[in-house]
Write a protein that holds these residues in place. Structure first.
Motif, PDB file in Angstrom:
ATOM      1  N   SER A 150     -24.185 -33.842  47.291  1.00 58.82           N
ATOM      2  CA  SER A 150     -22.920 -33.615  47.967  1.00 58.82           C
ATOM      3  C   SER A 150     -22.194 -32.441  47.332  1.00 58.82           C
ATOM      4  N   LYS A 151     -21.322 -31.816  48.104  1.00 58.78           N
ATOM      5  CA  LYS A 151     -20.539 -30.705  47.572  1.00 58.78           C
ATOM      6  C   LYS A 151     -19.648 -31.176  46.430  1.00 58.78           C
ATOM      7  N   LYS A 152     -19.211 -32.424  46.504  1.00 58.82           N
ATOM      8  CA  LYS A 152     -18.370 -32.970  45.448  1.00 58.82           C
ATOM      9  C   LYS A 152     -19.131 -33.048  44.126  1.00 58.82           C
ATOM     10  N   SER A 153     -20.390 -33.514  44.190  1.00 54.96           N
ATOM     11  CA  SER A 153     -21.209 -33.608  42.979  1.00 54.96           C
ATOM     12  C   SER A 153     -21.439 -32.231  42.375  1.00 54.96           C
ATOM     13  N   ILE A 154     -21.754 -31.273  43.230  1.00 60.38           N
ATOM     14  CA  ILE A 154     -21.986 -29.907  42.763  1.00 60.38           C
ATOM     15  C   ILE A 154     -20.731 -29.346  42.121  1.00 60.38           C
ATOM     16  N   ALA A 155     -19.585 -29.572  42.763  1.00 58.74           N
ATOM     17  CA  ALA A 155     -18.314 -29.045  42.249  1.00 58.74           C
ATOM     18  C   ALA A 155     -17.984 -29.652  40.894  1.00 58.74           C
ATOM     19  N   VAL A 156     -18.205 -30.958  40.746  1.00 59.22           N
ATOM     20  CA  VAL A 156     -17.905 -31.632  39.477  1.00 59.22           C
ATOM     21  C   VAL A 156     -18.763 -31.065  38.356  1.00 59.22           C
ATOM     22  N   ILE A 157     -20.041 -30.872  38.624  1.00 53.52           N
ATOM     23  CA  ILE A 157     -20.952 -30.351  37.586  1.00 53.52           C
ATOM     24  C   ILE A 157     -20.592 -28.916  37.232  1.00 53.52           C
ATOM     25  N   VAL A 158     -20.274 -28.101  38.237  1.00 56.72           N
ATOM     26  CA  VAL A 158     -19.892 -26.710  37.971  1.00 56.72           C
ATOM     27  C   VAL A 158     -18.631 -26.649  37.116  1.00 56.72           C
ATOM     28  N   ILE A 159     -17.649 -27.482  37.445  1.00 62.80           N
ATOM     29  CA  ILE A 159     -16.396 -27.510  36.669  1.00 62.80           C
ATOM     30  C   ILE A 159     -16.671 -27.936  35.228  1.00 62.80           C
ATOM     31  N   MET A 160     -17.519 -28.937  35.051  1.00 64.08           N
ATOM     32  CA  MET A 160     -17.851 -29.397  33.698  1.00 64.08           C
ATOM     33  C   MET A 160     -18.569 -28.310  32.910  1.00 64.08           C
ATOM     34  N   MET A 161     -19.450 -27.574  33.571  1.00 67.82           N
ATOM     35  CA  MET A 161     -20.181 -26.507  32.894  1.00 67.82           C
ATOM     36  C   MET A 161     -19.244 -25.370  32.495  1.00 67.82           C
ATOM     37  N   ILE A 162     -18.324 -25.023  33.374  1.00 62.90           N
ATOM     38  CA  ILE A 162     -17.357 -23.963  33.068  1.00 62.90           C
ATOM     39  C   ILE A 162     -16.465 -24.394  31.905  1.00 62.90           C
ATOM     40  N   ALA A 163     -16.027 -25.660  31.932  1.00 60.33           N
ATOM     41  CA  ALA A 163     -15.190 -26.172  30.848  1.00 60.33           C
ATOM     42  C   ALA A 163     -15.952 -26.165  29.528  1.00 60.33           C
ATOM     43  N   TYR A 164     -17.226 -26.516  29.587  1.00 57.15           N
ATOM     44  CA  TYR A 164     -18.054 -26.514  28.375  1.00 57.15           C
ATOM     45  C   TYR A 164     -18.175 -25.100  27.811  1.00 57.15           C
ATOM     46  N   LEU A 165     -18.450 -24.130  28.674  1.00 52.21           N
ATOM     47  CA  LEU A 165     -18.562 -22.745  28.219  1.00 52.21           C
ATOM     48  C   LEU A 165     -17.237 -22.241  27.652  1.00 52.21           C
ATOM     49  N   ALA A 166     -16.145 -22.604  28.319  1.00 52.33           N
ATOM     50  CA  ALA A 166     -14.824 -22.160  27.868  1.00 52.33           C
ATOM     51  C   ALA A 166     -14.495 -22.713  26.486  1.00 52.33           C
ATOM     52  N   TYR A 167     -15.111 -23.835  26.144  1.00 58.31           N
ATOM     53  CA  TYR A 167     -14.876 -24.423  24.808  1.00 58.31           C
ATOM     54  C   TYR A 167     -15.886 -23.921  23.779  1.00 58.31           C
ATOM     55  N   ILE A 168     -17.178 -23.987  24.119  1.00 56.21           N
ATOM     56  CA  ILE A 168     -18.214 -23.765  23.116  1.00 56.21           C
ATOM     57  C   ILE A 168     -18.347 -22.303  22.708  1.00 56.21           C
ATOM     58  N   ILE A 169     -18.227 -21.367  23.665  1.00 54.88           N
ATOM     59  CA  ILE A 169     -18.402 -19.950  23.319  1.00 54.88           C
ATOM     60  C   ILE A 169     -17.328 -19.473  22.350  1.00 54.88           C
ATOM     61  N   PRO A 170     -16.020 -19.682  22.638  1.00 56.81           N
ATOM     62  CA  PRO A 170     -15.001 -19.295  21.644  1.00 56.81           C
ATOM     63  C   PRO A 170     -15.170 -20.027  20.317  1.00 56.81           C
ATOM     64  N   PHE A 171     -15.594 -21.299  20.390  1.00 53.95           N
ATOM     65  CA  PHE A 171     -15.793 -22.069  19.168  1.00 53.95           C
ATOM     66  C   PHE A 171     -16.890 -21.446  18.307  1.00 53.95           C
ATOM     67  N   ILE A 172     -18.009 -21.067  18.935  1.00 51.15           N
ATOM     68  CA  ILE A 172     -19.112 -20.443  18.204  1.00 51.15           C
ATOM     69  C   ILE A 172     -18.679 -19.094  17.635  1.00 51.15           C
ATOM     70  N   LEU A 173     -17.944 -18.308  18.435  1.00 51.68           N
ATOM     71  CA  LEU A 173     -17.487 -16.994  17.972  1.00 51.68           C
ATOM     72  C   LEU A 173     -16.509 -17.132  16.810  1.00 51.68           C
ATOM     73  N   ASP A 174     -15.584 -18.092  16.907  1.00 50.81           N
ATOM     74  CA  ASP A 174     -14.626 -18.311  15.807  1.00 50.81           C
ATOM     75  C   ASP A 174     -15.346 -18.772  14.544  1.00 50.81           C
ATOM     76  N   THR A 175     -16.332 -19.649  14.715  1.00 56.58           N
ATOM     77  CA  THR A 175     -17.098 -20.135  13.572  1.00 56.58           C
ATOM     78  C   THR A 175     -17.840 -18.990  12.897  1.00 56.58           C
ATOM     79  N   TYR A 176     -18.424 -18.120  13.715  1.00 55.14           N
ATOM     80  CA  TYR A 176     -19.168 -16.969  13.176  1.00 55.14           C
ATOM     81  C   TYR A 176     -18.238 -16.026  12.417  1.00 55.14           C
TER      82      TYR A 176
END
Length: 265
Positions: free
Chosen positions: A133-159
């Motif tokens: 369903s479009k809802k399932s796809i949207a939920v997963i995309v939002i979760m992936m974007i949120a994950y990237l928005a958290y993990i990438i800055p976190f990795i860069l700050d750690t480095y």
């Protein structure tokens, strides 16, 4: 095998899977502190070699005809490449005691292996689970974007706050995270649709969710490994080894199930 016998076998099989995963986790976790990573670096290649061997067996029995055959050919190539990478990594860390010597070659092989594995995951999703369903796809995309928005800055700050100045390692770590998300996207959709697919197969536990759960587990391990690599906390890298081994073992169990029940002569 009649349906009743099949359900009994499935129950025993799930018990064996659970015991195997628990045993590996305990084996690594309860090892002496200075041997945890070495033990994990032994279980990792062993588990993915088992998965690769089963994939080769399936490829031999199932052949490479049609879309399924091509998908399994790509899966086999990806697993074999990753198995070689794990062997090189273990050789570097345990045999030569010079981790830096071959780690770049191992990383190159791991990154190359993503290509055929991503092809496999996308092809299986398209062939068997392309009714999300479009809802399932949207939920997963939002979760992936949120994950990237958290993990990438976190990795860069750690480095930036660590003493580690290995810039190529930073780029490689981020590449793992991005490539993980590429195959985690169809994997998550397959898992969400697995109940419907299971009903269509009259209650038969298919191997597809097993494989894709394994991919998500490996993605989790990559996130932890990326953090320990760029932060310089190498003493914590052993934490990723039971996660990687569990992911590889799930792949192996899933491939065993497919080889036993989903190849017809």
């Amino acid at each position: 095998m009649n349906l009743q016998s099949f359900y009994k076998f499935r129950k025993r099989f799930l018990f064996i899977v659970s015991i195997s995963l628990l045993s590996v986790i305990l084996l690594i976790s309860l090892s002496p502190e200075n041997q945890k990573e070495n033990v994990g670096n032994i279980t990792n290649p062993i588990s993915i070699i088992v998965a690769s061997s089963l994939s080769i067996l399936i490829l031999y029995r199932q052949k490479t005809d049609g879309e399924i055959g091509k998908a399994f050919l790509m899966l086999t190539i990806g697993l074999v490449v990753w198995a070689v990478a794990e062997i090189l990594f273990t050789y570097s860390g345990i045999i030569t005691l010079e981790l830096e010597r071959n780690i770049m070659l191992s990383d190159l092989l791991w990154l190359i292996g993503y290509g055929p594995l991503i092809y496999y995951s996308l092809k299986i999703y398209i062939l068997f689970h392309n009714y999300s369903s479009k809802k399932s796809i949207a939920v997963i995309v939002i979760m992936m974007i949120a994950y990237l928005a958290y993990i990438i800055p976190f990795i860069l700050d750690t480095y930036s706050s660590s003493s580690n100045e290995d810039l190529p390692l930073l780029y490689i770590s981020i590449s793992y995270l991005l490539l993980d998300l590429v195959f985690i996207f169809p994997a998550a959709l397959v898992i969400l649709n697995s109940e419907i697919f299971d009903i269509k197969n009259q209650g038969v536990l298919t191997f597809f969710p097993w494989m894709f759960v394994a991919m998500i587990i490996i993605g989790l391990a990559d996130s932890i490994f990326a953090y320990t690599s760029v932060s310089g906390y190498y003493q914590l890298e052993w934490i990723t080894t039971p996660i990687y081994t569990s992911g590889y073992l799930l792949m192996a169990f899933g491939l065993y199930w497919h080889n036993k029940f989903f190849i017809y002569k």
